[in-house]
Design a protein around this motif. Structure first.
Motif, PDB file in Angstrom:
ATOM      1  N   GLN A   1      -6.225   5.119  10.571  1.00 27.61           N
ATOM      2  CA  GLN A   1      -7.347   6.059  10.533  1.00 27.61           C
ATOM      3  C   GLN A   1      -7.744   6.436   9.112  1.00 27.61           C
ATOM      4  O   GLN A   1      -8.896   6.778   8.856  1.00 27.61           O
ATOM      5  N   ILE A   2      -6.790   6.390   8.170  1.00 23.13           N
ATOM      6  CA  ILE A   2      -7.099   6.794   6.793  1.00 23.13           C
ATOM      7  C   ILE A   2      -7.243   5.587   5.860  1.00 23.13           C
ATOM      8  O   ILE A   2      -7.485   5.758   4.669  1.00 23.13           O
ATOM      9  N   TYR A   3      -7.086   4.379   6.399  1.00 20.99           N
ATOM     10  CA  TYR A   3      -7.102   3.190   5.542  1.00 20.99           C
ATOM     11  C   TYR A   3      -8.496   2.938   4.979  1.00 20.99           C
ATOM     12  O   TYR A   3      -9.504   3.007   5.695  1.00 20.99           O
ATOM     13  N   ASN A   4      -8.528   2.663   3.678  1.00 25.61           N
ATOM     14  CA  ASN A   4      -9.764   2.313   2.983  1.00 25.61           C
ATOM     15  C   ASN A   4      -9.493   1.041   2.180  1.00 25.61           C
ATOM     16  O   ASN A   4      -8.594   1.025   1.332  1.00 25.61           O
ATOM     17  N   PRO A   5     -10.216  -0.041   2.433  1.00 23.43           N
ATOM     18  CA  PRO A   5      -9.933  -1.300   1.731  1.00 23.43           C
ATOM     19  C   PRO A   5     -10.026  -1.199   0.212  1.00 23.43           C
ATOM     20  O   PRO A   5      -9.407  -2.005  -0.497  1.00 23.43           O
ATOM     21  N   LYS A   6     -10.777  -0.209  -0.292  1.00 23.85           N
ATOM     22  CA  LYS A   6     -10.933  -0.080  -1.739  1.00 23.85           C
ATOM     23  C   LYS A   6      -9.770   0.670  -2.383  1.00 23.85           C
ATOM     24  O   LYS A   6      -9.644   0.663  -3.607  1.00 23.85           O
ATOM     25  N   ARG A   7      -8.946   1.293  -1.570  1.00 23.67           N
ATOM     26  CA  ARG A   7      -7.822   2.078  -2.102  1.00 23.67           C
ATOM     27  C   ARG A   7      -6.559   1.216  -2.108  1.00 23.67           C
ATOM     28  O   ARG A   7      -6.301   0.474  -1.156  1.00 23.67           O
ATOM     29  N   VAL A   8      -5.733   1.324  -3.163  1.00 22.91           N
ATOM     30  CA  VAL A   8      -4.548   0.478  -3.307  1.00 22.91           C
ATOM     31  C   VAL A   8      -3.250   1.279  -3.241  1.00 22.91           C
ATOM     32  O   VAL A   8      -2.175   0.678  -3.192  1.00 22.91           O
ATOM     33  N   SER A   9      -3.303   2.598  -3.215  1.00 25.17           N
ATOM     34  CA  SER A   9      -2.089   3.407  -3.157  1.00 25.17           C
ATOM     35  C   SER A   9      -2.329   4.624  -2.262  1.00 25.17           C
ATOM     36  O   SER A   9      -3.394   5.260  -2.325  1.00 25.17           O
ATOM     37  N   TYR A  10      -1.317   4.922  -1.419  1.00 23.59           N
ATOM     38  CA  TYR A  10      -1.428   6.036  -0.479  1.00 23.59           C
ATOM     39  C   TYR A  10      -0.218   6.963  -0.578  1.00 23.59           C
ATOM     40  O   TYR A  10       0.112   7.660   0.384  1.00 23.59           O
ATOM     41  N   ASP A  11       0.442   6.988  -1.726  1.00 23.79           N
ATOM     42  CA  ASP A  11       1.651   7.790  -1.876  1.00 23.79           C
ATOM     43  C   ASP A  11       1.383   9.278  -1.656  1.00 23.79           C
ATOM     44  O   ASP A  11       2.174   9.984  -1.016  1.00 23.79           O
ATOM     45  N   ASP A  12       0.271   9.779  -2.179  1.00 24.88           N
ATOM     46  CA  ASP A  12      -0.034  11.199  -2.058  1.00 24.88           C
ATOM     47  C   ASP A  12      -0.764  11.545  -0.767  1.00 24.88           C
ATOM     48  O   ASP A  12      -0.882  12.713  -0.404  1.00 24.88           O
ATOM     49  N   LEU A  13      -1.241  10.531  -0.059  1.00 23.38           N
ATOM     50  CA  LEU A  13      -2.080  10.774   1.106  1.00 23.38           C
ATOM     51  C   LEU A  13      -1.319  10.639   2.426  1.00 23.38           C
ATOM     52  O   LEU A  13      -1.653  11.309   3.406  1.00 23.38           O
ATOM     53  N   PHE A  14      -0.281   9.808   2.440  1.00 21.32           N
ATOM     54  CA  PHE A  14       0.365   9.501   3.712  1.00 21.32           C
ATOM     55  C   PHE A  14       1.819   9.974   3.783  1.00 21.32           C
ATOM     56  O   PHE A  14       2.417   9.961   4.857  1.00 21.32           O
ATOM     57  N   THR A  15       2.379  10.423   2.670  1.00 18.31           N
ATOM     58  CA  THR A  15       3.808  10.746   2.640  1.00 18.31           C
ATOM     59  C   THR A  15       4.151  11.891   3.583  1.00 18.31           C
ATOM     60  O   THR A  15       5.115  11.808   4.368  1.00 18.31           O
ATOM     61  N   GLU A  16       3.398  12.972   3.537  1.00 15.97           N
ATOM     62  CA  GLU A  16       3.690  14.121   4.389  1.00 15.97           C
ATOM     63  C   GLU A  16       3.487  13.776   5.867  1.00 15.97           C
ATOM     64  O   GLU A  16       4.254  14.222   6.738  1.00 15.97           O
ATOM     65  N   THR A  17       2.466  12.970   6.144  1.00 20.64           N
ATOM     66  CA  THR A  17       2.239  12.538   7.528  1.00 20.64           C
ATOM     67  C   THR A  17       3.416  11.728   8.041  1.00 20.64           C
ATOM     68  O   THR A  17       3.858  11.883   9.188  1.00 20.64           O
ATOM     69  N   PHE A  18       3.956  10.867   7.188  1.00 21.92           N
ATOM     70  CA  PHE A  18       5.103  10.047   7.594  1.00 21.92           C
ATOM     71  C   PHE A  18       6.327  10.922   7.875  1.00 21.92           C
ATOM     72  O   PHE A  18       7.068  10.675   8.830  1.00 21.92           O
ATOM     73  N   ARG A  19       6.551  11.953   7.032  1.00 21.20           N
ATOM     74  CA  ARG A  19       7.689  12.847   7.260  1.00 21.20           C
ATOM     75  C   ARG A  19       7.612  13.471   8.654  1.00 21.20           C
ATOM     76  O   ARG A  19       8.600  13.523   9.388  1.00 21.20           O
ATOM     77  N   GLN A  20       6.416  13.939   8.993  1.00 19.29           N
ATOM     78  CA  GLN A  20       6.233  14.586  10.284  1.00 19.29           C
ATOM     79  C   GLN A  20       6.436  13.589  11.431  1.00 19.29           C
ATOM     80  O   GLN A  20       7.104  13.893  12.430  1.00 19.29           O
ATOM     81  N   LEU A  21       5.878  12.393  11.278  1.00 15.63           N
ATOM     82  CA  LEU A  21       6.028  11.373  12.325  1.00 15.63           C
ATOM     83  C   LEU A  21       7.487  10.958  12.488  1.00 15.63           C
ATOM     84  O   LEU A  21       7.962  10.737  13.611  1.00 15.63           O
ATOM     85  N   HIS A  22       8.208  10.870  11.379  1.00 16.70           N
ATOM     86  CA  HIS A  22       9.615  10.480  11.417  1.00 16.70           C
ATOM     87  C   HIS A  22      10.443  11.531  12.150  1.00 16.70           C
ATOM     88  O   HIS A  22      11.297  11.205  12.995  1.00 16.70           O
TER      89      HIS A  22
ATOM     90  N   LEU B   1       0.816  -1.211   0.000  1.00 18.34           N
ATOM     91  CA  LEU B   1       0.000   0.000   0.000  1.00 18.34           C
ATOM     92  C   LEU B   1       0.853   1.265   0.000  1.00 18.34           C
ATOM     93  O   LEU B   1       0.482   2.259  -0.624  1.00 18.34           O
ATOM     94  N   TRP B   2       1.976   1.236   0.694  1.00 24.88           N
ATOM     95  CA  TRP B   2       2.814   2.435   0.793  1.00 24.88           C
ATOM     96  C   TRP B   2       4.238   2.026   1.114  1.00 24.88           C
ATOM     97  O   TRP B   2       4.484   1.103   1.903  1.00 24.88           O
ATOM     98  N   SER B   3       5.209   2.703   0.486  1.00 23.47           N
ATOM     99  CA  SER B   3       6.618   2.455   0.738  1.00 23.47           C
ATOM    100  C   SER B   3       7.325   3.794   0.850  1.00 23.47           C
ATOM    101  O   SER B   3       7.090   4.695   0.034  1.00 23.47           O
ATOM    102  N   SER B   4       8.180   3.940   1.848  1.00 15.76           N
ATOM    103  CA  SER B   4       8.858   5.217   2.047  1.00 15.76           C
ATOM    104  C   SER B   4       9.813   5.527   0.891  1.00 15.76           C
ATOM    105  O   SER B   4       9.931   6.680   0.475  1.00 15.76           O
TER     106      SER B   4
END
Length: 642
Positions: free
Chosen positions: A96-117, A15-18
């Motif tokens: 919280q943002i996971y949707n079983p119908k969605r297969v890619s989260y590159d544009d949705l989770f990348t900025e959140t991951f940067r902040q968490l990191h 679903l997502w890779s850094s």
């Protein structure tokens, strides 16, 4: 530095890779994530704290309710302290943002991951700085000082009271010193005897502490005399006298000796009126007297090998057992009906580790009674707990049945071979290349390697394959003669060089002989050796590295429990350490012997497969050549959980 963080489903969908999301290319060498999935997640080792592959260390987290896996990869030499914190934060935010119908989260989770990191790195750095700050030497460690850093008086010890006294109510230290009371004749919270003015943890009279007799400063006993103390008066009453209670006992012994009845000697039973004449009760190989007729009888009248027969599990006895289990389950449901139903009706409760512990403890005890090694049973329960933690309990579903189902699935995955080893197919492939298929039998002393080698030879003969034996046990007296007897009865050639020869060289010459004779299969018998025997293990490693067999079979007893783990670990470790090539050749498969003697104690099969990752390919279940069969995985799982 974090190399990669990967989020994928249990079905394998990434679903997502850094690396992909941050615009970099994955530079991981050796596919560590694939190795993690093969060696850890699919092998029910997900309860482990971490996994290492080459230069990488991997940690992971699950969201079992959504079926998501979060894996972090970093250089193992760095020891990153924030990985666990980062995985927990990523799991919380992504769920919280996971949707079983969605297969890619590159544009949705990348900025959140940067902040968490960044936040995780900042917290780890701040924690590291706080640990590195020098402590104030004037403050000391706090031992022997009061709240203001002043030294306490000579009577003020670890207890911290006015005279080193204890708080008799809870056994805790009274640091203020104004409410401490002396606690003579009692045990403190940490299990040590507390006496007036003595330091906690120093029990001087070890014999008194061992007898659990609590004595005060005046030398008198305190407390209840029935509180574990030794009462001499009670003993005298029981022995029948104040001082010499043994006199009456001797008289009783003499009376019992006089009234003891005489032993009845068992008479030999005669079944017929006329006993049979003396017949020659010799069950050794009669080939010396009757020649080829006996050998022909062995090959034709033994019947088909059990390897080619499929067991039928739908028997009447098993149906009855299922009914008994269902009735027992119904009884349990009635017993705890209100509590279990209330849990389900009140809402879909999220399973926590504390909820799973009672059911897992019962499963662990059950597995250990079936001869599963304790270490293996513990790891299995941890893995099942990791796979269930966070899941929602379904309506009208008990925790015990959920844990039982998860354990059954885990056992099926473990015992089912990761890769298919079809000997008959591999023999045909080697035959097309013009080479014999080489099988080496290894194992500890006395497990039945030679006998089960003959059973495998008989099974191969039934499939119209030409078989040759190699007597490479040049260490044990009688080993060559034993294998020669099997070869004569099965009418197959044998290659032998006698004793005190190098088994690796004998095996090499045997393979050359089999190639010249165009034999399809050559079965190599080796000496039994304990896993700690360094010279014999070195000789075995040389044999395997020199001849490069197609299959290395470990022959083990089904009777062993914890010893199976040690045997396989040591064999694989020695073969890896003594190997002369970068990729060491380890054990490929397992042959379990004496399987007909263990009843329901089938745990050795699970322990061996879990430790080595190799499948159980053959099961020896008798003394004739036909008594060799496949391992029925479903039957083993049912027996383990019964």
């Amino acid at each position: 530095m974090l190399e990669e963080l990967l989020i994928f489903t249990r079905g394998g969908l990434i679903l997502w890779s850094s690396c992909r999301a941050l615009g970099g290319a994955a530079l991981l060498k050796g596919s560590p994530i694939d190795a993690l999935i093969r060696s850890c997640l699919l092998e029910e080792r997900s309860g482990d704290a971490g996994f290492t592959k080459d230069a990488y260390a991997l940690k992971w987290a699950f969201n079992n309710d959504l079926g998501l896996v979060f894996v972090a990869v970093y250089q193992r030499m760095l020891h990153l302290l924030y990985v666990d914190d980062l995985l927990a934060a990523v799991r919380k935010e992504f769920s919280q943002i996971y949707n079983p119908k969605r297969v890619s989260y590159d544009d949705l989770f990348t900025e959140t991951f940067r902040q968490l990191h960044l936040e995780a790195e900042a917290r780890a750095e701040a924690m590291n700085k706080s640990k590195q700050q020098p402590t104030n030497p004037s403050s000391g460690s706090g031992a022997g000082r009061g709240p203001a850093g002043k030294k306490l008086g000579p009577n003020a010890r670890a207890g911290g009271g006015a005279a080193g006294k204890k708080n008799s109510g809870s056994g805790k230290d009274d640091s203020d010193g104004d409410s401490g009371k002396e606690h003579n004749g009692g045990f403190t919270a940490n299990g040590t005897v507390a006496k007036g003015g003595q330091e906690n943890g120093a029990v001087k009279d070890s014999s008194r502490a061992a007898r659990a007799v609590v004595v005060d400063n005046d030398g008198k006993e305190n407390g209840d005399p029935n509180d574990g103390a030794f009462d001499v008066n009670t003993l005298r009453k029981k022995t029948g006298g104040k001082k010499g209670g043994g006199g009456g006992k001797k008289n009783d012994v003499k009376k019992a000796a006089k009234t003891e009845p005489k032993k009845v000697v068992k008479q030999m039973r005669v079944w017929d009126d006329k006993p049979p004449k003396n017949e020659k009760l010799d069950f050794t190989d009669p080939a010396d007297e009757r020649g080829e007729e006996v050998i022909e009888k062995v090959l034709t009248n033994q019947g088909d090998s059990m390897m080619d027969k499929d067991e039928d599990l739908s028997s009447d006895s098993e149906d009855e057992e299922d009914e008994e289990e269902e009735n027992a389950g119904a009884g349990q449901k009635k017993k705890g009906w209100f509590s279990s139903m209330f849990k389900s009706i009140a809402g879909n409760n999220v399973l926590e580790k504390s909820d799973l512990q009672p059911a897992l403890k019962a499963l662990k005890d059950r597995l250990m009674t079936k001869n599963v090694a304790e270490e293996i049973a513990e790891k299995l329960c941890e893995s099942v707990a990791a796979s269930l933690e966070g899941k929602k309990l379904g309506s009208f579903t008990r925790i015990s049945s959920t844990v039982q189902t998860a354990m059954e699935e885990a056992l099926l995955r473990i015992l089912t071979p990761r890769r298919s080893i079809d000997i008959l197919r591999d023999v045909q492939a080697a035959k097309e290349r013009g080479k014999p298929y080489v099988v080496v039998f290894v194992g500890v002393n006395g497990v039945g390697k030679s006998t089960n080698l003959a059973k495998v030879a008989y099974w191969l003969l039934q499939h119209n394959l030409s078989v040759m034996m190699a007597a490479c046990d040049t260490f044990r007296s009688g080993a060559v003669e034993q294998l020669r007897t099997h070869a004569r009865r099965l009418e197959i050639p044998i290659f032998e060089k006698g004793y005190e020869k190098d088994p690796a060289v004998v095996a090499k010459e045997a393979i050359q002989e089999a190639t010249r004779n165009k034999s399809d299969v050559i079965l190599v018998d080796t000496a039994g050796r304990m896993q700690d025997n360094e010279p014999l293990m070195r000789a075995l490693s040389k044999l395997i590295n020199l001849n490069k067999p197609d299959l290395v079979l470990f022959v083990g007893e089904a009777l062993v429990g914890n010893d199976a783990v040690d045997q396989l670990n040591k064999f694989n470790q020695k073969l890896a350490d003594l190997s002369t090539v970068p990729t060491a050749r380890l054990i490929d498969g397992i042959l379990l012997t004496k399987f007909d003697t263990i009843d329901d104690k089938v745990g050795a099969a699970l322990s061996m497969v879990y430790i080595s990752g190799s499948p159980v390919m053959f099961v020896g279940c008798g003394q004739s050549y036909t008594d060799l069969k496949k391992l029925n995985v479903k039957s083993i799982v049912k027996t383990l959980l019964k």
